[in-house]
Enzyme design. Structure first.
Site, PDB file in Angstrom:
ATOM      1  N   GLY A 189       0.794  -1.227   0.000  1.00  0.00           N
ATOM      2  CA  GLY A 189       0.000   0.000   0.000  1.00  0.00           C
ATOM      3  C   GLY A 189       0.823   1.272   0.000  1.00  0.00           C
ATOM      4  N   GLU A 209       4.535  -6.209   2.350  1.00  0.00           N
ATOM      5  CA  GLU A 209       4.430  -6.649   0.956  1.00  0.00           C
ATOM      6  C   GLU A 209       4.287  -5.463   0.016  1.00  0.00           C
ATOM      7  OE1 GLU A 209       0.742  -8.755   1.230  1.00  0.00           O
ATOM      8  OE2 GLU A 209       1.630 -10.545   2.050  1.00  0.00           O
ATOM      9  N   PRO A 210       5.324  -4.642  -0.112  1.00  0.00           N
ATOM     10  CA  PRO A 210       5.205  -3.517  -1.038  1.00  0.00           C
ATOM     11  C   PRO A 210       5.194  -4.003  -2.489  1.00  0.00           C
ATOM     12  CG  PRO A 210       7.466  -3.722  -0.263  1.00  0.00           C
ATOM     13  CD  PRO A 210       6.650  -4.727   0.508  1.00  0.00           C
ATOM     14  N   GLY A 211       4.348  -3.388  -3.292  1.00  0.00           N
ATOM     15  CA  GLY A 211       4.342  -3.651  -4.734  1.00  0.00           C
ATOM     16  C   GLY A 211       4.705  -2.369  -5.454  1.00  0.00           C
ATOM     17  N   ARG A 212       3.692  -1.498  -5.568  1.00  0.00           N
ATOM     18  CA  ARG A 212       3.841  -0.235  -6.281  1.00  0.00           C
ATOM     19  C   ARG A 212       5.115   0.537  -5.912  1.00  0.00           C
ATOM     20  NH1 ARG A 212      -0.601   2.560  -7.975  1.00  0.00           N
ATOM     21  NH2 ARG A 212      -1.819   1.294  -6.543  1.00  0.00           N
ATOM     22  N   ARG A 272      -4.742   2.428 -16.226  1.00  0.00           N
ATOM     23  CA  ARG A 272      -5.001   3.137 -14.961  1.00  0.00           C
ATOM     24  C   ARG A 272      -5.782   4.442 -15.130  1.00  0.00           C
ATOM     25  NH1 ARG A 272      -1.712   4.871 -11.592  1.00  0.00           N
ATOM     26  NH2 ARG A 272      -2.789   4.146  -9.751  1.00  0.00           N
ATOM     27  N   CYS A 300     -11.756   3.035 -30.119  1.00  0.00           N
ATOM     28  CA  CYS A 300     -13.035   3.717 -30.286  1.00  0.00           C
ATOM     29  C   CYS A 300     -13.817   3.773 -28.988  1.00  0.00           C
ATOM     30  CB  CYS A 300     -13.871   3.005 -31.348  1.00  0.00           C
ATOM     31  SG  CYS A 300     -13.228   3.294 -32.985  1.00  0.00           S
ATOM     32  N   TYR A 358       1.382  -1.831 -12.093  1.00  0.00           N
ATOM     33  CA  TYR A 358       0.020  -1.939 -12.639  1.00  0.00           C
ATOM     34  C   TYR A 358      -0.051  -1.327 -14.038  1.00  0.00           C
ATOM     35  CZ  TYR A 358      -0.441  -3.053  -7.766  1.00  0.00           C
ATOM     36  OH  TYR A 358      -0.233  -3.620  -6.531  1.00  0.00           O
TER      37      TYR A 358
HETATM   38  C1  LIG Z   1      -1.795  -5.793  -4.326  1.00  0.00           C
HETATM   39  C2  LIG Z   1      -1.300  -6.374  -3.064  1.00  0.00           C
HETATM   40  C3  LIG Z   1      -0.152  -5.866  -2.428  1.00  0.00           C
HETATM   41  C4  LIG Z   1       0.643  -4.698  -2.957  1.00  0.00           C
HETATM   42  O1  LIG Z   1      -0.025  -3.498  -2.952  1.00  0.00           O
HETATM   43  P1  LIG Z   1       0.741  -2.150  -3.362  1.00  0.00           P
HETATM   44  O2  LIG Z   1      -0.252  -1.094  -3.178  1.00  0.00           O
HETATM   45  O3  LIG Z   1       1.165  -2.306  -4.773  1.00  0.00           O
HETATM   46  O4  LIG Z   1       1.918  -2.018  -2.449  1.00  0.00           O
HETATM   47  C5  LIG Z   1       0.270  -6.479  -1.258  1.00  0.00           C
HETATM   48  N1  LIG Z   1      -0.401  -7.534  -0.740  1.00  0.00           N
HETATM   49  C6  LIG Z   1      -1.498  -8.058  -1.332  1.00  0.00           C
HETATM   50  C7  LIG Z   1      -2.164  -9.229  -0.720  1.00  0.00           C
HETATM   51  C8  LIG Z   1      -1.990  -7.491  -2.507  1.00  0.00           C
HETATM   52  O5  LIG Z   1      -3.081  -8.011  -3.076  1.00  0.00           O
END
Ligand SMILES: *Cc1c(COP(=O)(O)O)cnc(C)c1O
Length: 414
Positions: free
Chosen positions: A234, A269-272, A308, A338, A367
């Protein structure tokens, strides 16, 4: 400069325009460019701020092999929220013992795949957010490492559609977790509680985030005897040029504070955060139409390449790589599809785009390509990874043949 001291934000203007022009000439457009050095620098900065935590990369943000591999080699474990992500992480060379599987309404085939993996690799942790998922795991013989996903009843983040913390779809209802945890200990090796409450959290949302995470931490303290409490991802990044980056130290202080009474490792669990500003999407202007209200600028990338803006109304900065010094004019940049949703920006001042110009769309490393589709029969774009002076195609451009391939391969088709 050490990796950990890398700037917390990388703006679109910090990319090397000449290099982007050359990459577009060599590989065509639309083109994703991913800077693996920046991915590594983002991880190092995150790692340093959260030195007390177990950090897993949430692979759904960008499951590209080069990205997953780079983060794994840098020291991140990998969180997969679908069996397909497990498959791709394994293909990237991540050993199963360093994967965690988060099951959200898991299709039977996904559970079968995960359990098969677990049979060979008992270190695999499975996270479940519904009692029925526990039954389905048990009925497949699973009695291994289990984490329970909690719904804290509070969500945060940049958009309602990612505020998972208050969405009943995700996690066990808060008040039932203690009971479910006690019962789960009889069938599984209960090792953790998990929550992922929102996405795109910046300074303003940190208080909401704190409230949500403290609820999870309180619960973890009550449940007790856990190896970890996993607070999800998040962590946000600034998409607008004038937006401040997340204060990582403040975020780390907040996480430390809310988990002070929890006798378990904190997992994140960082993603973004790790990948967003490591990616740009290059698009070529093919049509310019001056109108009374705005300069309509047609490019060869569309919502099929980057959804997005259409899906979340997200802001992505657009740079005129070919003419960054020109006078800005209100421009509406859109793709070849279109539908009126196929615009990256409306009436935004951009240095006067002309046909043939190269535009870069910023912060697309998260994403971005993972949400690319073949809608409107658009082949999905290519991706080039850069690392120092090294450049390599990490995903080839799809062709028209790719658009018909699965139909051609259907049973009974000659
Ligand atoms: C999507 C997700 C994340 C990562 O979220 P970010 O906003 O990209 O950091 C972490 N844990 C779980 C379970 C997710 O589904």
């Amino acid at each position: 400069m050490s990796l950990t001291a890398s700037p917390a934000v990388r703006r679109l203007a910090d990319w090397d325009d000449d290099r982007l022009e050359r990459l577009a000439d060599e590989h065509g457009t639309p083109l994703y460019v991913t800077d693996l050095d920046r991915v590594r620098a983002n991880f190092a900065r995150f790692r340093a701020a959260f030195e007390f935590a177990h950090v897993m990369y949430a692979a759904k943000a960008n499951t590209g092999r080069a990205v997953v591999r780079t983060l794994y080699d840098a020291g991140a474990d990998v969180e997969c929220a679908a069996a397909g992500e497990l498959h791709r992480a394994l293909a990237a060379g991540v050993p199963a013992e360093d994967l965690q599987y988060t099951a959200v309404n898991p299709p039977a085939a996904d559970l079968d795949y995960a359990i098969e993996l677990w049979e060979d690799t008992p270190e695999l942790t499975v996270t479940a957010g519904a009692e029925m998922t526990l039954d389905r795991l048990a009925s497949r013989g699973f009695d291994g490492r289990l984490a329970l996903r909690v719904n804290p009843g509070i969500g945060t983040g940049h958009h309602e559609k990612v505020a998972t913390g208050k969405d009943a779809k995700f996690g066990l209802p808060y008040d039932e977790v203690e009971r479910v945890a006690n019962e789960a200990r009889e069938r599984f090796d209960l090792v953790g509680l998990h929550a992922h409450v929102g996405s795109g959290v910046l300074g303003d949302d940190l208080d909401d985030h704190r409230r949500a995470l403290s609820r999870v931490a309180d619960l973890a303290a009550r449940v007790g005897s856990l190896e970890f409490v996993d607070l999800g991802g998040g962590f946000g990044v600034p998409y607008r040029p004038d937006e401040d980056p997340l204060d990582l130290e403040a975020a780390a202080g907040m996480v430390r504070e809310v988990t002070a009474d929890v006798d378990a490792t904190v997992a994140l669990e960082p993603g973004r955060y790790l990948v967003a500003d490591a990616g740009v999407l290059l698009a070529r202007v093919n049509t310019v139409k001056p109108t009374a209200e705005t300069r309509v600028v047609g490019v060869d990338a569309g919502l099929t390449d980057l959804v997005r803006p259409a899906m979340f109304g997200s802001y992505h900065h657009v740079r005129n790589v070919s003419g960054a010094d020109r006078e800005p004019v209100p421009s509406s940049v859109g793709g070849p599809l279109c539908t009126s949703a196929d615009v990256f920006c409306t009436d935004r001042p951009i240095p006067r785009p002309e046909a043939g110009d190269l535009l870069a769309v910023g912060n697309v490393g998260a994403y971005g390509i993972n949400l690319a589709s073949q809608f409107h029969s658009q082949p999905r774009p290519a991706e080039v990874a850069i690392e120092g002076d090294d450049e390599r195609v990490t995903r080839r451009r799809e062709t028209f043949e790719d658009l018909t391939r699965l139909e051609n391969e259907a049973p009974g088709v000659e």
